[in-house]
Scaffold this active site. Sequence first.
Site, mmCIF file in Angstrom:
data_model
loop_
_atom_site.group_PDB
_atom_site.id
_atom_site.type_symbol
_atom_site.label_atom_id
_atom_site.label_comp_id
_atom_site.label_asym_id
_atom_site.label_seq_id
_atom_site.Cartn_x
_atom_site.Cartn_y
_atom_site.Cartn_z
ATOM 1 N N ASP A 125 43.793 -12.629 70.657
ATOM 2 C CA ASP A 125 44.731 -12.653 69.540
ATOM 3 C C ASP A 125 44.650 -13.969 68.772
ATOM 4 O OD1 ASP A 125 47.607 -11.439 68.502
ATOM 5 O OD2 ASP A 125 47.661 -13.619 68.654
ATOM 6 N N ALA A 161 48.276 -10.247 66.041
ATOM 7 C CA ALA A 161 47.013 -9.528 65.855
ATOM 8 C C ALA A 161 46.900 -8.369 66.841
ATOM 9 C CB ALA A 161 45.833 -10.481 66.006
ATOM 10 N N ASP A 162 47.218 -8.635 68.101
ATOM 11 C CA ASP A 162 47.130 -7.587 69.120
ATOM 12 C C ASP A 162 48.071 -6.420 68.821
ATOM 13 O OD1 ASP A 162 45.164 -8.413 70.951
ATOM 14 O OD2 ASP A 162 46.524 -9.849 71.856
ATOM 15 N N THR A 163 49.333 -6.734 68.614
ATOM 16 C CA THR A 163 50.311 -5.658 68.460
ATOM 17 C C THR A 163 50.141 -4.907 67.139
ATOM 18 O OG1 THR A 163 51.914 -7.296 67.648
ATOM 19 C CG2 THR A 163 52.021 -6.703 69.978
#
Length: 347
Positions: A136, A163-165
């Site tokens: 991320d 970024a991940d979520t």
Amino acid sequence: MSPALTGVTVVELGGFLAAPYATSLLASLGAEVVKVEPPPPGEPYRRGIGVADPYFVQYNAGKLSLSLNIKTESGMDILVRLLEQADVLVHNFRPGKAEALGLGYEELAPRFPSLVYASLSGFGNAGELAQRPGYDSAAESLSGLYARLGHDAGLRPGGLPLADTTTGVFVALGVCSALARRHITGEGCLIETSLFEVSSMLSTEGSAERVQKVAPDRSGDPGDAAVSQVYCLTCADGDSITVALGDSEERWSGLVGIMSDATPIPIANSRSAGNYLDRVHNYRDIEATLQTAAQSFDSTALLDSFRRGGIPARTVRRYLQAFDEDGSAAAPMQRRKGEVQLLKMFR
């Protein structure tokens, strides 16, 4: 009312956040998600603590788990049997690994023509960054998003894994769109995205500002906060308040009337008074002046003054302050009868 994805089977070959978060959203919508993990200790995000690890539980609640060594012939046979019954496959292998295992889209599409195949990566499937680990912070850093969320001297790791979520949300949206398309055509398809692409999408306002030359072209540009005229002010009691002014001259004048007498630097006489574009370009100077003024106020009193003056302002809560002692939301949203609840932390 049955959840929208009731009857849909999803196979997940994912780890850490982005792919598991995507499939957790699909599970919340009613899909049956089978999480295929390596043999014990399993998915790395268990952190060696066990299934009670809070982060692992948060992103994997509501799924079925299957320990499987897909590098063996017997393990691959079981996975193929799963795919024969599946509607969706989601993975976040590093580019080339799925193909090396015989699980690339080109290999599976002829065998499973109705399969919706979703592939996540850190930086896409080609180019010099493709083989780098997809973290991320790396995606946010290289996309410019990380800098836009910080300040000149205040950049630090941590915080929310945006970024991940957000990539997980995009993947879930792509899967739902592909399933709707399959309902019409009967055909599956390939969905591809990356942490870098999503992070770049989240920072597009910065590019727009550069083109329009609205924000100052200098290192440490405060970005969205300047354009939106959002200030976070810490008061004398240590609590913070966010204030949103936008391009409203009325709100600016109201704020000046409330705060100008509390600081040795008269806000009303500053070079930014009465001109939105000047306030954007001089955001940092104004922020410092307002912060000095805020130190003369109790947060509750200042918040009340802002509200009476029609200025949008809110107390900055710590995460746990947003919940009651019993764990329920402090200010729950009211849902209409029959409305689908999209997100659940636990099922």
